[in-house]
Write an enzyme that holds these catalytic residues in place. Sequence first.
Site, mmCIF file in Angstrom:
data_model
loop_
_atom_site.group_PDB
_atom_site.id
_atom_site.type_symbol
_atom_site.label_atom_id
_atom_site.label_comp_id
_atom_site.label_asym_id
_atom_site.label_seq_id
_atom_site.Cartn_x
_atom_site.Cartn_y
_atom_site.Cartn_z
ATOM 1 N N GLU A 55 0.799 -1.231 0.000
ATOM 2 C CA GLU A 55 0.000 0.000 0.000
ATOM 3 C C GLU A 55 0.827 1.275 0.000
ATOM 4 O OE1 GLU A 55 -3.959 0.072 1.758
ATOM 5 O OE2 GLU A 55 -3.045 1.215 3.386
ATOM 6 N N LYS A 57 0.559 4.872 1.244
ATOM 7 C CA LYS A 57 -0.249 5.590 2.241
ATOM 8 C C LYS A 57 0.573 6.706 2.867
ATOM 9 C CE LYS A 57 -1.555 3.068 6.054
ATOM 10 N NZ LYS A 57 -2.468 2.258 6.912
ATOM 11 N N LYS A 117 -8.098 2.186 -2.765
ATOM 12 C CA LYS A 117 -8.413 2.061 -1.345
ATOM 13 C C LYS A 117 -9.205 3.298 -0.942
ATOM 14 C CE LYS A 117 -7.172 -0.646 1.634
ATOM 15 N NZ LYS A 117 -6.337 -0.438 2.806
ATOM 16 N N GLU A 166 -14.047 -6.195 2.732
ATOM 17 C CA GLU A 166 -13.334 -6.145 4.006
ATOM 18 C C GLU A 166 -14.281 -6.406 5.171
ATOM 19 O OE1 GLU A 166 -10.386 -3.021 4.756
ATOM 20 O OE2 GLU A 166 -11.559 -2.494 6.515
ATOM 21 N N ASN A 187 -9.729 -7.521 8.189
ATOM 22 C CA ASN A 187 -8.943 -6.394 8.698
ATOM 23 C C ASN A 187 -8.574 -6.637 10.157
ATOM 24 O OD1 ASN A 187 -7.612 -4.022 9.019
ATOM 25 N ND2 ASN A 187 -9.291 -2.686 8.352
ATOM 26 N N GLU A 217 -5.331 -8.315 6.388
ATOM 27 C CA GLU A 217 -5.046 -6.887 6.219
ATOM 28 C C GLU A 217 -4.612 -6.212 7.514
ATOM 29 O OE1 GLU A 217 -8.843 -5.948 3.202
ATOM 30 O OE2 GLU A 217 -8.610 -4.869 5.082
ATOM 31 N N SER A 218 -3.607 -5.399 7.424
ATOM 32 C CA SER A 218 -3.179 -4.453 8.470
ATOM 33 C C SER A 218 -2.339 -5.045 9.596
ATOM 34 C CB SER A 218 -4.372 -3.756 9.146
ATOM 35 O OG SER A 218 -5.274 -3.232 8.238
HETATM 36 O O1 LIG Z 1 -0.662 0.090 7.271
HETATM 37 P P1 LIG Z 1 -1.068 -1.295 7.636
HETATM 38 O O2 LIG Z 1 -1.281 -1.495 9.099
HETATM 39 O O3 LIG Z 1 -0.117 -2.312 7.050
HETATM 40 O O4 LIG Z 1 -2.504 -1.540 6.959
HETATM 41 C C1 LIG Z 1 -2.703 -1.482 5.561
HETATM 42 C C2 LIG Z 1 -4.200 -1.533 5.234
HETATM 43 O O5 LIG Z 1 -4.689 -2.779 5.629
HETATM 44 C C3 LIG Z 1 -4.960 -0.397 5.925
HETATM 45 O O6 LIG Z 1 -4.478 0.798 5.429
HETATM 46 C C4 LIG Z 1 -6.472 -0.472 5.724
HETATM 47 C C5 LIG Z 1 -7.215 -1.586 5.782
HETATM 48 N N1 LIG Z 1 -8.532 -1.307 5.541
HETATM 49 C C6 LIG Z 1 -8.649 0.000 5.338
HETATM 50 C C7 LIG Z 1 -9.790 0.752 5.029
HETATM 51 C C8 LIG Z 1 -9.618 2.086 4.808
HETATM 52 C C9 LIG Z 1 -8.362 2.693 4.933
HETATM 53 C C10 LIG Z 1 -7.216 1.961 5.224
HETATM 54 C C11 LIG Z 1 -7.354 0.603 5.434
#
Ligand SMILES: O=P(O)(O)OC[C@@H](O)[C@@H](O)c1c[nH]c2ccccc12
Length: 260
Positions: A55, A57, A117, A166, A187, A217-218
């Site tokens: 990503e 960001k 996104k 998601e 997520n 995710e995340s």
């Molecule tokens: O930066 P991270 O912790 O690696 O996460 C990425 C991504 O999963 C996260 O930005 C995200 C997951 N779902 C979202 C929904 C909206 C905005 C952002 C997100």
Amino acid sequence: MTILDKIIERKKIEVEKAKALVPLEELLNYPYFSVACLSLRESILDPEKTGIIAEYKRASPSKGDINSTSAVEDVVKAYEEAGASAVSVLTDGEFFKGNLEDLSKAREAISIPILRKEFIVDKYQITEAKAYGADIILLIAACLKKEEIQEFAAYAHQLGLNVLLEVHNEQELLDNLFDDIDAIGVNNRNLKDFSVDIQHSYDLLNKIPTEYIKVSESGISDPSTIKALKKAGFQGFLIGENFMKTADPGQAIKDFVKEI
Ligand SMILES: O=P(O)(O)OC[C@@H](O)[C@@H](O)c1c[nH]c2ccccc12
């Protein structure tokens, strides 16, 4: 009111403004609108690639500024070279400091699938995603009604876009298993309070029917986490901050990939 409610409220106003500025019919004439989308499934399952959805960001509501110097085209190019299966580009301006031009710049630079996104609350944003060069859209179960998810997913498929749904809990997952969804992303971050726990992925894994691509995710910051998630059955891994918080996200992903 949670931050998520706030984002959605602003998003609805933003979409009305965008519609007034660029009518839907105009988007249909944008060059990328008629370019065929790349397949998320093929790229995720490609044995030459890593399964990582990397990503771009600049900032987030939970972390504030993350990276304000690395150019989108340089970062996504390096993500592709490192073996990312897809790239995710934040297009929300208010909370993530992104924009739709970032999406088109990424499209110019690489030939792996790109995820817009965004907090999608209206079909117009799906048309926009396609018009600016995306291959994949995100539908966030926590932001939408069941009927909206079904309708938006069908519309995205009509345009040839891939759909990533998601979810954060079992209820959101079981309520929304529609045919027009290609991938399910669990997520690990709760969008209401920003707490992160990888365990969410493991808890939901076996409840995701096999026909969907499974994405975690995340909050992923260690190559060993990917190895374990992969072993358990995950195919995709969405990673942002871990790369973007460094001075050179392109180098960070290359170093990370050596360890998986
Ligand atoms: O930066 P991270 O912790 O690696 O996460 C990425 C991504 O999963 C996260 O930005 C995200 C997951 N779902 C979202 C929904 C909206 C905005 C952002 C997100």
